[in-house]
Enzyme design. Structure first.
Site, PDB file in Angstrom:
ATOM      1  N   ALA A  15       0.802  -1.233   0.000  1.00  0.00           N
ATOM      2  CA  ALA A  15       0.000   0.000   0.000  1.00  0.00           C
ATOM      3  C   ALA A  15       0.832   1.278   0.000  1.00  0.00           C
ATOM      4  CB  ALA A  15      -0.948  -0.006   1.197  1.00  0.00           C
ATOM      5  N   ASP A  61       6.779  -7.720   6.804  1.00  0.00           N
ATOM      6  CA  ASP A  61       7.284  -8.465   5.651  1.00  0.00           C
ATOM      7  C   ASP A  61       6.280  -9.575   5.355  1.00  0.00           C
ATOM      8  OD1 ASP A  61       8.470 -10.093   3.804  1.00  0.00           O
ATOM      9  OD2 ASP A  61      10.416 -10.176   4.813  1.00  0.00           O
ATOM     10  N   TYR A 154      10.092 -14.003 -12.026  1.00  0.00           N
ATOM     11  CA  TYR A 154       8.850 -13.217 -11.912  1.00  0.00           C
ATOM     12  C   TYR A 154       7.718 -13.873 -12.703  1.00  0.00           C
ATOM     13  CZ  TYR A 154       5.780  -9.073 -12.076  1.00  0.00           C
ATOM     14  OH  TYR A 154       4.721  -8.204 -11.967  1.00  0.00           O
ATOM     15  N   ALA A 157       6.548 -16.992 -10.908  1.00  0.00           N
ATOM     16  CA  ALA A 157       5.809 -16.688  -9.667  1.00  0.00           C
ATOM     17  C   ALA A 157       4.411 -16.169  -9.995  1.00  0.00           C
ATOM     18  CB  ALA A 157       6.586 -15.665  -8.838  1.00  0.00           C
TER      19      ALA A 157
END
Ligand SMILES: NC(=O)c1ccc[n+]([C@@H]2O[C@H](COP(=O)([O-])OP(=O)(O)OC[C@H]3O[C@@H](n4cnc5c(N)ncnc54)[C@H](O)[C@@H]3O)[C@@H](O)[C@H]2O)c1
Length: 247
Positions: A15, A61, A154, A157
């Site tokens: 955010a 995290d 990336y 994933a």
């Protein structure tokens, strides 16, 4: 459109920046109370003029079980419930096939894939108690095309997030919880600052809508998936790329 979001409680991850920041603002504008999470609490900015007591920033995290759990706790402790999770936090990687070492692979998968799973798992437990929930995950056009500039960690994933979304949707449905995924194209955020301007210009030129996206383009679709009226949409993904996936 009445989104039914007024008074709902939403957790938004990532955010502090880009799409996550725009989504947190958009949900707040619909009347949601927000838990806005990112790695560092002080980087998350509440919208100007928000009603006091409707916005909580959390530093965590999200690639760790403890970090994911902290978000759900923050929602319950501050607002007594959790209705919406937007699992937006992500990290990008542009390496070639030979460039991805184990550390990069694990970090990219840890945040984008495991982090999404951990946040969704924690949220689903709480949502199931109330028999209602909306979860929105983040994949990418890269999962469909193999990546314009993105590297294999990336792309893999984000492809995993598509499968994860369907797996979660099957488990969550009987509890009144939907789980859906958005696949952004090129969106102008700090993440895509890594892509060179010429590539971005060329991509905009071949996109049917003749531009790259804004964080608000994506936030609007997340609001739609988070709305009460979207209760019969689950296990789906929505492309938010101006038609780039067709070119
Ligand atoms: N921008 C694009 O073009 C694009 C395209 C496809 C998909 N996406 C996806 O959309 C999502 C948002 O991307 P963006 O462009 O807004 O990125 P961004 O880099 O602007 O924001 C990502 C945020 O995630 C946070 N984050 C990273 N690791 C974290 C962790 N372990 N715990 C908590 N927070 C963490 C970062 O601090 C950052 O604030 C990501 O999942 C991204 O992969 C973006």
């Amino acid at each position: 459109m009445n989104t039914g979001l007024d008074g709902r409680v939403a957790v938004v991850t990532g955010a502090a920046s880009g799409i996550g920041a725009a989504t947190a603002r958009a949900l707040a504008a619909e009347g949601c109370r927000i838990v806005a999470a990112d790695l560092r609490e002080e980087t998350v900015t509440a919208p100007a003029g928000h009603t006091p007591g409707t916005w909580v920033a959390v530093g965590a995290d999200l690639s760790t079980p403890g970090g994911a759990q902290r978000l759900v706790q923050a929602a319950e402790e501050n607002f007594g419930r959790l209705d919406v999770l937007v699992a937006c936090a992500g990290v990008y990687e542009t390496g070639g096939v030979d460039d991805v070492d184990d550390v990069v692979w694990d970090r990219v998968h840890g945040v984008n894939l495991r982090g999404t799973y951990l946040c969704a798992r924690a949220a689903m437990k709480t949502m199931a108690r109330g028999g209602y929930g909306r979860i929105v995950t983040f994949s990418s056009i890269a999962a469909q095309t193999g990546g314009l500039a993105a590297g294999p960690a990336y792309v893999a994933a984000k492809a995993g997030v598509l499968g994860l979304t369907r797996s979660l949707a099957g488990a969550a449905g009987p509890h009144g919880i939907t789980v859906n995924c958005v696949c952004p194209g090129i969106i102008e955020t700090p993440m895509t600052a890594a892509i060179d301007e010429e590539t971005k210009r060329a991509t905009a030129a071949r996109t049917p809508m003749r531009r790259n996206g804004t964080p608000e383009d994506v936030a609007a679709v997340v609001v739609m998936l988070a709305s009460t009226g979207a209760g019969f949409v689950t296990g789906a993904h929505i492309d938010v790329n101006g038609g780039l996936h067709m070119t």
